[in-house]
Design an enzyme around this catalytic site. Structure first.
Site, PDB file in Angstrom:
ATOM      1  N   LYS A  87      74.724 -23.022  62.406  1.00  0.00           N
ATOM      2  CA  LYS A  87      75.731 -23.765  61.651  1.00  0.00           C
ATOM      3  C   LYS A  87      75.630 -23.356  60.178  1.00  0.00           C
ATOM      4  O   LYS A  87      74.561 -23.495  59.560  1.00  0.00           O
ATOM      5  CB  LYS A  87      75.463 -25.262  61.839  1.00  0.00           C
TER       6      LYS A  87
HETATM    7  O1  G3P Z   1      79.700 -33.254  62.543  1.00  0.00           O
HETATM    8  C1  G3P Z   1      79.804 -33.626  61.199  1.00  0.00           C
HETATM    9  C2  G3P Z   1      79.412 -35.021  61.079  1.00  0.00           C
HETATM   10  O2  G3P Z   1      78.036 -35.162  61.300  1.00  0.00           O
HETATM   11  C3  G3P Z   1      79.802 -35.718  59.861  1.00  0.00           C
HETATM   12  O3  G3P Z   1      80.078 -36.981  60.280  1.00  0.00           O
HETATM   13  O4  G3P Z   1      80.413 -39.370  60.069  1.00  0.00           O
HETATM   14  O5  G3P Z   1      78.871 -38.150  58.492  1.00  0.00           O
HETATM   15  O6  G3P Z   1      81.329 -37.857  58.329  1.00  0.00           O
HETATM   16  P1  G3P Z   1      80.175 -38.165  59.228  1.00  0.00           P
END
Ligand code: G3P
Length: 217
Positions: A87
């Site tokens: 990633k």
């Molecule tokens: O896959 C990306 C993710 O981990 C971000 O999620 O909820 O932190 O915006 P969030």
């Protein structure tokens, strides 16, 4: 549509795997920290533990932001397990590294994508997955789902093989809307997957079926 779970929590990964519909896992440095996984060796071991639970792709994020550092870290991650996808952040050095990894046959997930232009660049560099963060766009009053639709249109126009991995999914409706638009993959918390199960008429109907069965037996 592939279902990935977005967590570094092994119990939740096992639970999703047991459901039988899991296609992979995404993690990021924040999710690792949330589980208390710190230190390079512990982090690398944790990725292997995740790979040993699931059958599909496991995204492991680099920390370096310079080309040489991303390449070194990414190659180390890719060597860990055949299921690892490296990633890489959507920055200039990241795009160069994705191209490098693509040429070497190392699979990549271009992360922190917030615009169609960034997604176009990731596809040009040969990313295996592109991760638009829809929840974080919604958080700032911008339509995250619209970004998924824009990227779908652009990729279909040119036949790009990069898979659209809808990330930062927060709830079940995000999953459904992404499915309608044609995202290739969703990654979200276990609750966003299990939420798909729920309908009150299912519960009411099942209760009645079981009660009627009991009457006759
Ligand atoms: O896959 C990306 C993710 O981990 C971000 O999620 O909820 O932190 O915006 P969030």
């Amino acid at each position: 549509m592939k279902f990935f779970i977005d967590t570094a929590n092994l119990d939740q990964i096992r639970e999703a795997q047991d459901l039988g519909v899991l296609d992979g896992v995404t993690t990021n440095p924040s999710l690792m920290a949330k589980e208390g996984i710190t230190g390079r060796n512990n982090i690398l071991k944790h990725y292997v533990d995740i790979c040993n639970i699931v059958d599909g792709d496991v995204s492991a994020e680099v920390i370096a932001t310079d080309f040489d550092g991303i390449v070194k870290e990414g190659e180390q991650l890719a060597d860990l397990h055949e299921q690892i996808v490296v990633k890489v952040p959507m920055i200039k050095e990241g795009i160069k590294a994705i191209k490098y990894f693509t040429d070497k046959g190392i699979r990549t997930n271009c992360t922190l994508v917030f615009s169609a232009g960034q997604a176009l660049l990731a596809a040009k560099a040969g990313a295996t997955y592109v991760s638009p963060f829809i929840g974080r766009l919604d958080d700032i009053s911008t339509d995250g789902l619209n970004l998924i639709a824009e990227i779908r249109l652009i990729y279909d126009n040119y036949g790009f093989e990069t898979e659209i991995l809808a990330a930062s999914i927060r709830h079940t409706m995000h999953v459904l809307e992404c499915a309608k638009i044609g995202a290739d993959v969703m990654t979200g918390p276990l609750s966003s997957i299990e939420g798909l199960l729920k309908h009150p008429l299912t519960d009411i109907g099942l209760e009645k079926f079981l009660a009627d069965y009991k009457k006759g037996n």
